[in-house]
Each structure stands twice: as structure tokens, then as C-alpha cells.
Design a protein around this motif. Structure first.
Motif: not given
Lengths: 324, 326
Positions: A62-68, A178-183, A187-192, A276-278
Motif C-alpha cells: 500500500i505504501v508503495a502504491l502511494g509512492q507510485t 485492503f491491498w487489493l482494494v487500494t491497488a 489502477y482506476i486513478i491511473f487508467r480510468k 500493476v507494476g508496483t
């Protein structure tokens, strides 16, 4: 790249090859490491062990997703470790003894949002370097955490938080949900969402983005708010997993979160990367570190391998990108 | 390629411009010298019986050299529009190498050699492969720290006696550390302001592309800054180990960030091309005075984190940049 439609459509194998080239380094790394694990430590691939790995990887994920968000936006958040430490101290504070769990949870998440907002404001309004600003806020937040705890963090963590961090529903760890939900959210924020396009455009070429009328400053501000919030959420789950307050928790998450993002294919300096990459990067990092524990390699060795992995991924990705 | 100072000046215009450019680059140094003086006066007025003592000054002069030396090295990298996060780890590695079971005539050159290699790797990664300096030096920092912990898992070992003799002690009340700073600082100022390398470094830092197109050895200069920074870190590590009289594999961990803070407070811009070693002296002096003042005033060390972070943010906010983000 833009005039792909005018060119004849490449044959299928070539298309596949091109698509595979786009895969983040973490994808290939993960496959290689899993094959290695299957031959040397087969218990690694058993379902219970994978669940343990998932639970352990979730906070970092989750932290890494934020860092992304920060990295894709040509920025960096070095304050995630301090936010995790602050959240840990907040949720284990004696103040919240007997209070409903929603109270410390909200305080922790708001603290993360506030640090992210502070980072974003300082970086956009003062145009100061993100590296230095987030190093500065990290130092301030660490100090505030020490002051709140008085040097002795509390032990009054609510059972709800512990459940979030280490509980399971059937076999599946709650934190992984939680990880799945934040991922999915990332994904939605980045792609949609339009925000994702703004982040990518501003990260790829800030001046071009500004001239095209993209609200570059607001985008960067939001990226840092998201990073702060995700760091707080990750810190919450990590606190639940550890179960007690502890000074200096999360210090290694700064390096690890950046490593996960780089392995996930984000070019440092912005304009690439994604959810996805993160996620793959986090998994790769977690599997590598656990494999090393199994093989009896100590912290020093892990530091070295982590550094080598970051350098290798960054150099390989940079080279292959320059060639294109 | 001819020396730029040998070119004819056009009616004094070139000379005038060069002077202006020089002053423009050093504007931060003047500001930090002023800040330094103000803090000094405030401390002298408010804590005369503690601050204005020979013992406190000799303490300060013994304490600050590692940070001054590391910060001077960092200044070179920052001027070349780079960033070196591996300073702290190199200091730790130096300390760990000094604890090896070898004669000091082996360990000291070995430590310096290791630092040069780290600097070359950093420079190669940043300049030749185009990896962002923060990522490259973060990675090497992690590797070097791991190496330090492998060589020396726990603090211990005896610092080389000749080195200790060169650090602990004083001449007429002036600690030896002052002369270390004088030596390294003198070389740094000479390199920056009296050699071709220094002039080229400013050009490369201000605009790497146009410097390269003008025929400057852009890559060599930028790699050189990382080698200088790592070497300075190693010298700081030698001093620190001798001062503590023993080795510690984590001794440099705090100095990495502080080295950036010292240079930034001294008016060196993180975007490159503006600043210089003279400002760095005052920048580190400000850190030293503030830490010293807070200790003397009995302020909780927890507040020092807050103050340090705030100072860092203020120091980089003073001069607006064009870029947003990194």
C-alpha cells in the motif's frame, strides 16, 4: 510511436514480443524467483505460506502504491517512513485506551493526509525540491512522533486495528484485502480517471503539460496527498501486524517502497509506472527478502541485495528506454 | 582549449559580467553568513556563561569537522546538479574498514580506495546510464551500508593510533579538527574558484547540455564530483573514527542528510550551478550553533528533529526554482 495506425499492423508474434517488452522488470524477476523457489524451497509455493507472504507484503504494497503516484508525477516522497512511525505512535497511544477503534484510525489517516498535504503545498507553492521538502517533513514528523510518545510509545492498540493488520477471513488475510482494494483504486486513478492522465503527462514533460493547460500544480499536490494517505493506511496495517507501539517503525519502508516502484517499471523522473507494476514489484521484493531469510542471509546482506536490485532495475530499464 | 581567463575582455564588459556572475552565484553565502552571525550573537547574549567559553568552542571545533568535510564534498555534487545520498554510508564503511584486522598503513588507503570506487560507481550510474542521481546513490548507499555491516556487525575495534594522534589534541587551544577543515576547505575553495575544473563545473551545473555542446568534458566533470564527494566522506569517516577512538558501522547514518542540509543552508542550490564551498562553511556553522545552543539551553533532543526539518525546508524555499517536483 504516435503514428502506429498508419503503419501496417505487425504480425501477432511481433505484437506479443512488443507487449512483453512493455512488461515491468518485476514481472520477469518474479517469474525467475518463483521458479528458483520452486526448485530450492518448494514450501514457498504452498497456499498457507503464500497467505503469510501476502499479509506481510500488504503494508509495503500500500505504501508503495502511494509512492507510485509521487514517482509517476516526477516527484518523490521520502517522508513515508516517518508517517508510518507517527501512525504507529498515534494508534498505540494511551489516549485512545477504551475509545472506539474508529477514533485512532481516523486520527492516523488524517495525520497521513495532513503530512501529504503539507508536502504538496510546500513543493508546489514554494517550488522547493521534493527530495529536500520530504526529507525535511520526515524529520519534523519524526520529532513530533517522539514528542507525542515522550520517547516511550504506548501499548494500547485497539483489537480492531490488530485484526486489520493480522486477522484473516477464512484463510485470506484482511490486510491483503485492503491491498487489493487500494491497488484497484490506484489502477482506476491511473487508467480510468483524468487525474491519472494528468499525473502521467505532468510527470513525463512538465512544461509541455503546463502549456497544454493541465493543472500541473494541483496534480502534483494531489499525488502527494495520495502518497501521504496511502503511507498512513500502510502504517495502520503494519501497526496492527506488529501489535505494539515502537519507535522508528517503518524507517526501512522508504527504501523498500521506492525499490518496489522502480521494479514495477516506473522510470525515476516520471511519466511511467502504474498500479500493476508496483504490486508486482512489492511481491518480488517480499519474495526475495523472505527467500534470503530462508537461506540465512542477515540484514546486511539484505541491504546489499536490495541496493543491487534497485540499481540493476533502474539501469536496465533506463538503457532499454533510451534504446527505444 | 584555452584558459578562459586569457581571453581578451571587450571593453571591460566581460570582466564586469564575470564579477557579477560570481557575486550572483555567491548570494546565498552572504545570506547564510548573516544568519550565522545573528544566531551567534543571540546565543552569546542569551547564554553567555555557557556559550562563550573556551571549552564550548573547542568542543564545537572538535565536533563539526566531519560534517564540514562531508558537506564540502556534497557541495561539489550539488553544484553539478547531482545529489549524493551515499555520503552517510561511505562514512560508515570507512569506519568499518578501519576496524579490519590489518595494519593502519593498509586500512587507511583501503578506505580511501573504497570511497573512490563508490564515487566512480555513482558517477558512472548517473552520467553514463542516465539513472536519476537520487535512485543511483540510494541504491549504492544501501549496498555500501550492507557492506559496512558485513565487515563490522557491531561497533568495536581500535582506531589507528597515528590517526587518533592527528585528531585528538590541540595547538594553543585550537583543536586539530580545525586544521583538518582548513586543509580540506582550502583544497575545495582552490578547486572551485582557481582551477579550470571549478569554472567548468559551474557551467555544467547551470546547463549540462549547453556545456557539453560547448565542448566541456561534461561526463568527466560530473563523475569527478561524485568521486570528490565520496573521498570527502571517507576523510570525514577517518576523522570521526579517530575522534571516537573506535569504529561504528552506523556512525555516518545521520550525516548523509546533514551534509545536504549544510550545503543547502550555505546557499548552494540543489538544481546546480549556484553556490559554493564558502557558503557551506556558514551553513554547517548554522547547524552546529543551533544544535549547540539547544543542547546548552536544555531543549529536548526531540525538538531538534523538528527544528532541523524546518530549517531544511526554509533553506530550500529561499530561492525559487523554475522546476516543479524533484
Amino acid at each position: 510511436m504516435s503514428d502506429a495506425s498508419t503503419r501496417p499492423k505487425p504480425s501477432f508474434p511481433r505484437q506479443l514480443l512488443r507487449a512483453m517488452k512493455e512488461f515491468p522488470p518485476a514481472f520477469w524477476g518474479l517469474i525467475a524467483v518463483l521458479i528458483f523457489a520452486a526448485f530450492t524451497q518448494p514450501q514457498f509455493l504452498s497456499l498457507p505460506f503464500i497467505m503469510i507472504l501476502l499479509r506481510q507484503a500488504a503494508p509495503l504494497g500500500i505504501v508503495a502504491l502511494g509512492q507510485t503516484f509521487a514517482v509517476a508525477n516526477r516527484s518523490l516522497d521520502l517522508s513515508v517512513g516517518a508517517v508510518i512511525a507517527l501512525v504507529n505512535i498515534l494508534v498505540s497511544d494511551r489516549l485512545f485506551l477504551g475509545a472506539p477503534a474508529i477514533l485512532p484510525i481516523s486520527v492516523a489517516l488524517v495525520a497521513g493526509l495532513a503530512v501529504g498535504l503539507l508536502n504538496g503545498v510546500l513543493i508546489t507553492a514554494l517550488r522547493a525540491s521534493a527530495v529536500v521538502v520530504t526529507l525535511g517533513t520526515a524529520s519534523v514528523v519524526t520529532g513530533v512522533g517522539f514528542l507525542i510518545s515522550g520517547g516511550a510509545p504506548g501499548n494500547a492498540m485497539s483489537d480492531t486495528i490488530k485484526f486489520l493488520g493480522r486477522g484473516r477471513i477464512d484463510m485470506f488475510p484482511v490486510s491483503a484485502i485492503f491491498w487489493l482494494v487500494t491497488a484497484v483504486l490506484s489502477y482506476i486513478i491511473f487508467r480510468k480517471l483524468i487525474l491519472g492522465r494528468f499525473i502521467m503527462a505532468a510527470g513525463d514533460n512538465p512544461s509541455a503539460a503546463r502549456y497544454s493547460g493541465i493543472p500541473v500544480k494541483q496534480t502534483l499536490l494531489l499525488s502527494h496527498v495520495l502518497s501521504g494517505f496511502f503511507a498512513a493506511l500502510g502504517g495502520l496495517l503494519l501497526s496492527g501486524l506488529i501489535g505494539v507501539g515502537s519507535l522508528g517503525l517503518g524507517a526501512d519502508y522508504v527504501l523498500s517502497s521506492i525499490a518496489a516502484v522502480i521494479l514495477g517499471g516506473a522510470i525515476f523522473g516520471g511519466g511511467a509506472g502504474g498500479a500493476v507494476g508496483t504490486v508486482l514489484g512489492t511481491m518480488l521484493l517480499t519474495v526475495i527478502l523472505n527467500l534470503m531469510t530462508v537461506f540465512g542471509i542477515d540484514e546486511a546482506g539484505k541491504l546489499m541485495v536490495q541496493g543491487l536490485v534497485i540499481a540493476a532495475a533502474a539501469i536496465i530499464y533506463q538503457k532499454s528506454n533510451a534504446a527505444r | 582549449m584555452s584558459d578562459t581567463s586569457q581571453r581578451p575582455s571587450f571593453g571591460g564588459l566581460t570582466a564586469r559580467f564575470r564579477l557579477d556572475a560570481r557575486l550572483y552565484r555567491q548570494r546565498g553565502a552572504a545570506l547564510s553568513a548573516l544568519t550565522f552571525t545573528i544566531i551567534f550573537v543571540v546565543l552569546a547574549v542569551s547564554l553567555p556563561e555557557n556559550f562563550l567559553t573556551g571549552r564550548n568552542f573547542s568542543n564545537l571545533l572538535g565536533q563539526l569537522p566531519p560534517l564540514v568535510i562531508a558537506s564540502l564534498g556534497q557541495t561539489f555534487v550539488l553544484l553539478g546538479a547531482g545529489f549524493d545520498l551515499s555520503v552517510g554510508s561511505v562514512i560508515s564503511l570507512t569506519s568499518a574498514i578501519l576496524a579490519l584486522d590489518l595494519h593502519w598503513s593498509m586500512t587507511i588507503p583501503l578506505a580511501l580506495l573504497a570511497a573512490v570506487i563508490v564515487g566512480l560507481v555513482n558517477g558512472w550510474g548517473v552520467v553514463k546510464t542516465g539513472v536519476h542521481p537520487i535512485i543511483m546513490t540510494l541504491a549504492t548507499s544501501s549496498i555500501v551500508q550492507g557492506l559496512a555491516l558485513t565487515l563490522l556487525p557491531v561497533p568495536g575495534g581500535v582506531a589507528p593510533p597515528p590517526l587518533v594522534a592527528m585528531v585528538q589534541g590541540d595547538i594553543l587551544g585550537i583543536p586539530f579538527g580545525f586544521f583538518w577543515v582548513l586543509a580540506v576547505g582550502g583544497i575545495a575553495i582552490h578547486l572551485m574558484h582557481a582551477t579550470r575544473f571549478g569554472a567548468h563545473l559551474y557551467a555544467v551545473g547551470a546547463n549540462s547540455d549547453s556545456a557539453r555542446l560547448s565542448g566541456l568534458p561534461d561526463a568527466r566533470i560530473r563523475i569527478g564530483t561524485y568521486v570528490i564527494s565520496a573521498t570527502c566522506a571517507a576523510i570525514a569517516g577517518l576523522y570521526l573514527t579517530a575522534r571516537l577512538a573506535s569504529s561504528d558501522p552506523n556512525v555516518g547514518s545521520a550525516l548523509g542528510l546533514d551534509s545536504v542540509l549544510g550545503a543547502a543552508l550555505g546557499g548552494t542550490l540543489l538544481s546546480g550551478g549556484i553556490g559554493g564551498p564558502i557558503g557551506t562553511f556558514f551553513g554547517v556553522g548554522i547547524i552546529g550553533l543551533l544544535n549547540n545552543g539547544m543542547n546548552l539551553a536544555g531543549i529536548s533532543p526531540f525538538y531538534q528533529h523538528v527544528v532541523k526539518g524546518t530549517m531544511l525546508i526554509i533553506s530550500v524555499s529561499l530561492f525559487r526554482r523554475k522546476e516543479l517536483g524533484l
